[in-house]
Scaffold this motif. Structure first.
Motif, PDB file in Angstrom:
ATOM      1  N   SER A  54      14.944  42.350  41.818  1.00 53.38           N
ATOM      2  CA  SER A  54      14.941  40.901  41.654  1.00 53.38           C
ATOM      3  C   SER A  54      13.836  40.465  40.701  1.00 53.38           C
ATOM      4  CB  SER A  54      14.742  40.218  43.018  1.00 53.38           C
ATOM      5  OG  SER A  54      15.774  40.544  43.908  1.00 53.38           O
ATOM      6  N   LEU A  55      12.635  41.025  40.864  1.00 51.71           N
ATOM      7  CA  LEU A  55      11.533  40.693  39.954  1.00 51.71           C
ATOM      8  C   LEU A  55      11.806  41.190  38.540  1.00 51.71           C
ATOM      9  CD1 LEU A  55       8.302  41.358  42.064  1.00 51.71           C
ATOM     10  CD2 LEU A  55       9.169  39.167  41.254  1.00 51.71           C
ATOM     11  N   ASP A  56      12.415  42.380  38.426  1.00 50.69           N
ATOM     12  CA  ASP A  56      12.719  42.917  37.100  1.00 50.69           C
ATOM     13  C   ASP A  56      13.678  42.019  36.336  1.00 50.69           C
ATOM     14  OD1 ASP A  56      11.075  45.049  37.552  1.00 50.69           O
ATOM     15  OD2 ASP A  56      12.679  46.445  38.089  1.00 50.69           O
ATOM     16  N   LEU A  57      14.660  41.463  37.025  1.00 49.33           N
ATOM     17  CA  LEU A  57      15.623  40.582  36.349  1.00 49.33           C
ATOM     18  C   LEU A  57      14.944  39.313  35.855  1.00 49.33           C
ATOM     19  CD1 LEU A  57      18.773  40.958  38.651  1.00 49.33           C
ATOM     20  CD2 LEU A  57      18.400  41.927  36.390  1.00 49.33           C
ATOM     21  N   LEU A  58      14.004  38.772  36.627  1.00 43.94           N
ATOM     22  CA  LEU A  58      13.257  37.597  36.178  1.00 43.94           C
ATOM     23  C   LEU A  58      12.374  37.938  34.974  1.00 43.94           C
ATOM     24  CD1 LEU A  58      12.394  34.647  36.573  1.00 43.94           C
ATOM     25  CD2 LEU A  58      10.688  35.444  38.211  1.00 43.94           C
ATOM     26  N   THR A  59      11.738  39.105  35.007  1.00 39.75           N
ATOM     27  CA  THR A  59      10.901  39.532  33.885  1.00 39.75           C
ATOM     28  C   THR A  59      11.728  39.722  32.627  1.00 39.75           C
ATOM     29  OG1 THR A  59       9.392  40.645  35.418  1.00 39.75           O
ATOM     30  CG2 THR A  59       9.279  41.294  33.109  1.00 39.75           C
ATOM     31  N   ILE A  91      19.237  35.515  43.506  1.00 37.75           N
ATOM     32  CA  ILE A  91      18.282  36.535  43.063  1.00 37.75           C
ATOM     33  C   ILE A  91      17.032  35.868  42.508  1.00 37.75           C
ATOM     34  CG2 ILE A  91      17.909  38.317  41.309  1.00 37.75           C
ATOM     35  CD1 ILE A  91      20.825  39.161  41.826  1.00 37.75           C
ATOM     36  N   ASP A  92      17.196  34.760  41.787  1.00 36.40           N
ATOM     37  CA  ASP A  92      16.035  34.034  41.289  1.00 36.40           C
ATOM     38  C   ASP A  92      15.198  33.513  42.451  1.00 36.40           C
ATOM     39  OD1 ASP A  92      14.456  32.778  39.150  1.00 36.40           O
ATOM     40  OD2 ASP A  92      15.236  30.901  39.963  1.00 36.40           O
ATOM     41  N   ARG A  93      15.842  33.036  43.491  1.00 32.73           N
ATOM     42  CA  ARG A  93      15.086  32.575  44.657  1.00 32.73           C
ATOM     43  C   ARG A  93      14.337  33.725  45.317  1.00 32.73           C
ATOM     44  NH1 ARG A  93      19.974  28.709  46.927  1.00 32.73           N
ATOM     45  NH2 ARG A  93      19.482  26.893  45.617  1.00 32.73           N
ATOM     46  N   THR A  94      14.944  34.904  45.336  1.00 32.16           N
ATOM     47  CA  THR A  94      14.242  36.066  45.881  1.00 32.16           C
ATOM     48  C   THR A  94      13.007  36.378  45.052  1.00 32.16           C
ATOM     49  OG1 THR A  94      16.359  36.971  46.668  1.00 32.16           O
ATOM     50  CG2 THR A  94      14.503  38.484  46.516  1.00 32.16           C
ATOM     51  N   ALA A  95      13.140  36.315  43.726  1.00 34.51           N
ATOM     52  CA  ALA A  95      12.001  36.566  42.841  1.00 34.51           C
ATOM     53  C   ALA A  95      10.906  35.519  43.037  1.00 34.51           C
ATOM     54  CB  ALA A  95      12.461  36.583  41.389  1.00 34.51           C
ATOM     55  N   LEU A  96      11.279  34.283  43.347  1.00 36.87           N
ATOM     56  CA  LEU A  96      10.283  33.246  43.614  1.00 36.87           C
ATOM     57  C   LEU A  96       9.611  33.444  44.972  1.00 36.87           C
ATOM     58  CD1 LEU A  96      12.172  30.044  42.362  1.00 36.87           C
ATOM     59  CD2 LEU A  96      10.319  31.258  41.218  1.00 36.87           C
ATOM     60  N   LEU A  97      10.337  34.003  45.911  1.00 32.29           N
ATOM     61  CA  LEU A  97       9.772  34.211  47.245  1.00 32.29           C
ATOM     62  C   LEU A  97       8.731  35.325  47.269  1.00 32.29           C
ATOM     63  CD1 LEU A  97      12.894  33.878  49.573  1.00 32.29           C
ATOM     64  CD2 LEU A  97      10.799  32.527  49.741  1.00 32.29           C
ATOM     65  N   LEU A  98       8.922  36.369  46.479  1.00 31.87           N
ATOM     66  CA  LEU A  98       8.060  37.544  46.560  1.00 31.87           C
ATOM     67  C   LEU A  98       6.575  37.213  46.380  1.00 31.87           C
ATOM     68  CD1 LEU A  98      10.328  40.138  44.762  1.00 31.87           C
ATOM     69  CD2 LEU A  98       9.356  40.401  47.041  1.00 31.87           C
ATOM     70  N   PRO A  99       6.162  36.556  45.291  1.00 31.66           N
ATOM     71  CA  PRO A  99       4.719  36.265  45.164  1.00 31.66           C
ATOM     72  C   PRO A  99       4.221  35.282  46.211  1.00 31.66           C
ATOM     73  CG  PRO A  99       5.970  35.181  43.404  1.00 31.66           C
ATOM     74  CD  PRO A  99       6.919  36.077  44.116  1.00 31.66           C
ATOM     75  N   ARG A 100       5.067  34.352  46.634  1.00 33.92           N
ATOM     76  CA  ARG A 100       4.639  33.381  47.646  1.00 33.92           C
ATOM     77  C   ARG A 100       4.433  34.055  49.003  1.00 33.92           C
ATOM     78  NH1 ARG A 100       7.570  30.573  43.873  1.00 33.92           N
ATOM     79  NH2 ARG A 100       6.860  28.439  43.427  1.00 33.92           N
ATOM     80  N   LEU A 101       5.276  35.019  49.326  1.00 33.51           N
ATOM     81  CA  LEU A 101       5.104  35.739  50.586  1.00 33.51           C
ATOM     82  C   LEU A 101       3.828  36.572  50.567  1.00 33.51           C
ATOM     83  CD1 LEU A 101       8.799  36.816  51.188  1.00 33.51           C
ATOM     84  CD2 LEU A 101       7.466  35.255  52.608  1.00 33.51           C
ATOM     85  N   ARG A 102       3.514  37.161  49.411  1.00 34.54           N
ATOM     86  CA  ARG A 102       2.250  37.903  49.311  1.00 34.54           C
ATOM     87  C   ARG A 102       1.059  36.962  49.477  1.00 34.54           C
ATOM     88  NH1 ARG A 102       5.032  41.113  45.256  1.00 34.54           N
ATOM     89  NH2 ARG A 102       4.313  39.676  43.625  1.00 34.54           N
TER      90      ARG A 102
END
Length: 702
Positions: A228-233, A579-590
């Protein structure tokens, strides 16, 4: 034949070993990062000095703005530098026009003028937050250009047009010099970086697909989150490709087709993993087990066979699907047929990705040699946009700027216009972060260093400079050091505080002034504005991380309900959005410090439920008898369960599972092709809801 003495041989071997060790050391990631940072810094400094020289030669009154522009525009790749320059020019021009239209007409009413300028800046921030692409930088510039020109011009409204015109000229020179240097002097194309990242992403996708056929749930979970992060990158890099100086750049439609397949692959691997776990596929000798083993072997290989093996495996999978579906005497047989169908789809997606990657940078522009297995229509990346959160940040920006204006007007502070202009820049520049204060603090730290360096330059070094070459030589140490920091992500904002402060405070005007009182007033205005901006943003523009996470989850739940009722019918759009929402969630969860695996799994589960529900909704008009009505009632129950803001209870899941069981019974044996497709979707829905993952003996599969 004379042989060299042993001493010469040893010396030669030693020199060769030292040379190889040196080359290996230079190739280490740390040294490569340092080399890239030094090169970027040298090129940026050369562009800044060129822009400064040109501005001086044509007689611009404040040539330091050209230096500032170079450091704002410069990026580590040539394509990103040019695209950022284009967006900066567009934003600067729009902001200058807006300022010329606002200030002269409302200068007699300071309060109204402040409200309109603050409203314009907030509106620009709102649109930049909605855009979420690198193009958003144009909106940011349109906002803080109006702040930089507008508020100081209140004291001299008659000169606002000249000020805006000169500022645009100075900025254009900085943009042009930065673009020329980064593009033609040892350019670093983004195309190579993009293709390297794409190749790594495709390798990760194949590994994820292979692991889905084994019992490795934790590894699969991490791989899906990383994809998910790779697709955003990749999307962020692809935006700059049209500006890249590479001879051949990837075609936009091809990139979109690859993205659509990877977006579909992400939930598909979760579907396959659930079926493999449910069926307990191991070392059996049935056709499905053999097929799974052969697919796993094909995924692991790197040999290309022009698609012959992929086509053969897809044919076998379709054959197993048809045979298992026709002979389905037990629930496991129907799930096996469902798994075979998903395997065929996964093979087609992976093979499409391989072929599309091979044709990505082909110099010829012919059509595909063979048809693609997946959808031919390219959707591409879809961004999640939250108008409410964007409006909240914009309103906080407006409130902060108006608070500064109230203090300026009430106190009649002579430097208030400068302070409020810097405040507007801070509120706009850092407004795209949920918690902007840490980044503002980094900027303040850099500004402190910048002020100290500027004072040394202004009153100890620059008075001794008598020629431009000497000026370049004395400025080089500070700017080269700051430029190398700007190329490193952890110190980028601190470096900006240095590179944006030195040109303004050091007296790099058309002529040296060395006015200590003016410099001191500017320093006070700078730190008062940035400090007040940090307080204002902490009060009005900071979004608690839990609020941001909950809004993303709530949006996903609402969209599942909409899909169940027939809304948002485009499958590629739906998958990419989630998938974009998943990529947005990852840094916020950390940032929240919580264990985010379950939250991210919920997002993936929402994606799978929405996919199955949306596809089922399309089958209702073609389903005759009571099965169609029962399917509609099932989807309405799903919509009700997901459109309310509360977790689904076990009782809700039991009710939904019973409804699915009823619909599957009404569908019959699934001999009809349309009904077989509907049964497959019901199985997908059951597994996505978590009610289908039971062992063959009927016990929960944990």
């Amino acid at each position: 034949m004379n042989t060299p003495p042993p001493v010469c041989l040893r010396l030669t071997r030693t020199c060769t070993a030292v040379r190889q060790a040196g080359l290996n050391f230079l190739r280490t990631p740390a040294m490569k990062t340092d080399a890239d940072a030094i090169l970027f810094s040298a090129k940026s400094f050369a562009a800044a000095m060129l822009a400064y020289y040109v501005s001086l030669r044509i007689g611009l009154p404040k040539p330091f703005w050209a230096i500032v522009t170079v450091y704002i525009v410069s990026q580590t790749s040539a394509g990103a530098s040019l695209s950022r320059g284009v967006y900066r020019f567009a934003g600067t021009l729009i902001g200058a026009i807006a300022t010329v239209a606002i200030v002269p007409n409302f200068v007699n009413d300071p309060i109204l003028c402040s409200v309109i300028l603050a409203g314009w800046i907030g509106l620009c921030l709102f649109f930049s937050l909605l855009d979420r692409t690198p193009r958003a930088y144009a909106f940011v510039l349109a906002g803080y250009t109006a702040s930089l020109i507008g508020f100081p011009s209140v004291l001299d409204p008659g000169a606002v047009f000249d000020t805006a015109s000169l500022r645009v000229q100075e900025i254009c020179i900085g943009i042009l010099c930065a673009a020329l240097i980064h593009r033609y002097v040892l350019p670093k194309p983004m195309t190579g970086q993009f293709t390297g990242k794409l190749s790594a992403t495709l390798r990760d996708a194949r590994r994820l697909a292979g692991d889905a056929l084994t019992e490795t749930p934790e590894e699969n979970r991490r791989d899906r989150h990383q994809l998910s992060l790779d697709l955003l990158t990749l999307q962020g890099l692809a935006t700059h490709l049209p500006y890249d100086p590479a001879a051949v750049t990837p075609r936009r439609r091809t990139l979109q087709l690859i993205h659509d397949r990877l977006a579909r692959l992400l939930p598909l691997t979760a579907e396959i993993e659930d079926r493999v776990h449910f069926l307990g596929i191991g070392d059996g000798d049935d056709d499905l087990t053999a097929l799974v083993g052969d697919v796993r072997a094909w995924i692991a290989t790197t040999d290309t066979d022009e698609g012959e093996t992929a086509a053969r495996l897809m044919g076998r999978a379709r054959s197993v699907q048809k045979q298992s579906g026709a002979d389905a005497a037990a629930p496991g047989d129907r799930v096996g047929a469902n798994l075979a169908g998903h395997l065929a789809e996964m093979i087609g997606l992976l093979h499409d990705c391989d072929r599309l990657r091979q044709s990505l940078t082909a110099r010829w522009r012919s059509r595909q040699a063979a048809p693609l297995h997946g959808p031919k229509h390219a959707r591409g990346y879809v961004y999640h946009r939250d108008p409410w959160m964007a409006a909240r940040a914009a309103l906080g920006c407006i409130v902060g700027i108006l608070s500064g204006c109230a203090f300026w007007i009430g106190s009649a502070w002579p430097e208030g216009g400068t302070a409020v202009s810097i405040l507007g820049v801070c509120c706009t520049l850092f407004g795209n972060f949920d918690a902007p204060v840490p980044f503002v603090v980094k900027y303040i730290v850099g500004s402190i260093y910048g002020v100290l360096i500027s004072l040394v330059y202004s009153f100890a070094i620059l008075p001794q400079v008598t020629s431009f070459p000497v000026l370049v030589a004395v400025l080089a140490p500070a700017f080269l050091f700051a430029g190398s920091l700007q190329a490193r992500l952890p110190t980028t904002f601190m470096a900006m505080g240095i590179t944006l402060t030195i040109p303004i405070l050091s007296g790099l005007d058309a002529s040296y002034t060395g006015d200590f009182a003016t410099a001191l007033n500017t320093v006070i205005a700078l730190f008062a504005a940035v400090g007040f901006g940090a307080v204002s943003m902490s009060l009005f523009q900071t979004v608690p991380v839990d609020v941001a996470i909950n809004r993303l989850l709530d949006a996903s739940r609402r969209d599942v309900g909409r899909r169940a009722l027939g809304g948002a019918p485009n499958e590629a759009h739906w998958a990419s959005l989630m998938i974009d929402r998943t990529a947005l969630l990852l840094p916020r969860l950390r940032a929240s410090g919580k264990a985010g695996a379950d939250v991210l799994d919920d997002t993936l589960r929402h994606l799978r439920i929405g996919h199955a529900a949306g596809q089922l909704r399309k089958t209702i008009p073609r389903t005759k008898g009571g099965a169609g009505a029962a399917t509609g009632e099932l989807l309405s129950a799903i919509a009700v369960s997901f459109r309310v803001r509360k977790p689904i209870t076990p009782a809700d899941l039991i009710d939904l599972d019973q409804r699915i069981e009823t619909v599957m019974a009404l569908m019959g044996d699934g001999a009809d092709r349309r009904r077989s497709r509907a049964v497959d979707l019901l199985i997908d829905l059951r597994f996505a809801l978590g009610t289908g993952g039971k062992s063959k003996e009927g016990e929960p599969s944990s």
